[in-house]
Each structure stands twice: as C-alpha cells, then as structure tokens.
Design an enzyme around this catalytic site. Structure first.
Site, mmCIF file in Angstrom:
data_model
loop_
_atom_site.group_PDB
_atom_site.id
_atom_site.type_symbol
_atom_site.label_atom_id
_atom_site.label_comp_id
_atom_site.label_asym_id
_atom_site.label_seq_id
_atom_site.Cartn_x
_atom_site.Cartn_y
_atom_site.Cartn_z
ATOM 1 C CG HIS A 10 5.050 4.956 5.338
ATOM 2 N ND1 HIS A 10 4.719 3.660 5.624
ATOM 3 C CD2 HIS A 10 6.342 4.930 4.891
ATOM 4 C CE1 HIS A 10 5.751 2.879 5.364
ATOM 5 N NE2 HIS A 10 6.747 3.626 4.911
ATOM 6 C CE1 TYR A 39 6.483 5.542 8.333
ATOM 7 C CE2 TYR A 39 6.072 6.770 10.342
ATOM 8 C CZ TYR A 39 5.693 5.824 9.413
ATOM 9 O OH TYR A 39 4.519 5.144 9.575
ATOM 10 C CG HIS A 115 3.213 0.876 4.216
ATOM 11 N ND1 HIS A 115 2.696 0.940 5.479
ATOM 12 C CD2 HIS A 115 3.950 -0.263 4.191
ATOM 13 C CE1 HIS A 115 3.096 -0.110 6.181
ATOM 14 N NE2 HIS A 115 3.859 -0.846 5.418
ATOM 15 C CE LYS A 135 -0.124 -1.218 8.484
ATOM 16 N NZ LYS A 135 0.881 -0.497 9.225
ATOM 17 C CB CYS A 137 -0.640 3.451 4.738
ATOM 18 S SG CYS A 137 0.876 4.371 4.944
#
Length: 162
Positions: A10, A39, A115, A135, A137
């Site tokens: 991420h 995380y 991600h 996303k 990410c």
C-alpha cells in the site's frame, strides 16, 4: 497461528512533499475506528521500516483479505499536487524489496500484490485492469519489486564498504 498467503503493498496516499509519520498513520487509523494501525509494516521516506502490528494479528488494510495477509505501507503515493504517483525514494525501494524478500522466505508460496490488484474483476476476464482499480494504491506495479533488483551500491564496488 495465522495462515499467510498474501503480501499486500500500500501507499499512505499522502503528498511526497509532506511528512507522515507512523504516529500520524496510527492516529488516523484510530480515528477511523481501527484498534491501531491497519498495516503490519510502514516504510518511511528514509527507508526506516516500522513494525506497527504483530504479524500474528490480522491487519485492517485490505477488506476481505485481512485474515490471510500481511500489509506493508510506504509513506507517500501522491505527488506534490496531490495526484497519485510512485513517490518511493531509493531508500524506500530498497527497504521494501528487502522486507518483501524476507517475508516471502518466511511465508513461501505467498502472492505479492498491490492494494489496487485486489479490486473486483468487473469484466470477469481474470485480470484486474487499470480501469477496474478502485484505488491507484500503491501507485506502481507491486510485482515489479521482485523483477527489478536495485543497482549495486557504487561505494561497495569500490571496496569502501564491506
């Protein structure tokens, strides 16, 4: 003990021209109702790897995948204008590669992904394509961590460090 078969990379989705510490990240996650940072690891711009959540505890970083994954986040992911970009410093790239390689040794057979690669396959063709990403990410292809080893340190080649 948890079964780990997925390592998810991420970004913190913070601007590259601003500092976002592990304390900032943890505080933001607590405000969102998490029990702490979501995380397991956080990589600062200077390459420091911060352990945020014990690996034996499920993360809170990839909905539907937390039970069997380890989450790694790097500081950044947005350029100075707030647009998604690969803002990893050379230190972060090195630390991320080392951490991923160690985790793959500890959890052989695990899949490495970003991600964004966990977004739904909307057209059901078996591939998550950019137009399907929920996303951006982590703002780079996480699989490239394994494909592109960093160049050797020139100082090491000269025998300055050993």
């Amino acid at each position: 003990m948890r079964v780990i078969n997925l390592i998810v990379v991420h970004c913190s989705a913070t601007r590259s021209d601003r500092c976002y510490t592990e304390h900032d990240l943890t505080t933001d996650h607590l405000r969102r109702g998490f029990s702490g940072a979501g995380y397991h690891y956080y990589i600062r711009k200077n390459g420091d790897i911060k352990s945020l959540r014990p690996v034996d505890k499920p993360g809170a970083h990839a909905k539907g995948h937390n039970a069997n994954s380890i989450g790694i986040c790097y500081e950044g992911g947005l350029d100075e204008h707030g647009r998604p970009a690969d803002t990893r410093t050379p230190f972060q790239k090195h630390s991320l590669r080392v951490l991923v390689m160690l985790l793959l040794k500890d959890y052989p057979g695990s899949r490495l992904c970003g991600h964004r690669d966990l977004s739904p396959d909307l057209n059901h063709n078996g591939e998550i394509e950019p137009e399907e990403w929920i996303k951006a990410c982590p703002c780079f292809d996480a699989a490239s961590i394994l494909q592109n080893p960093p160049p050797p340190n020139p100082a090491c080649l000269l025998g300055i460090f050993s």
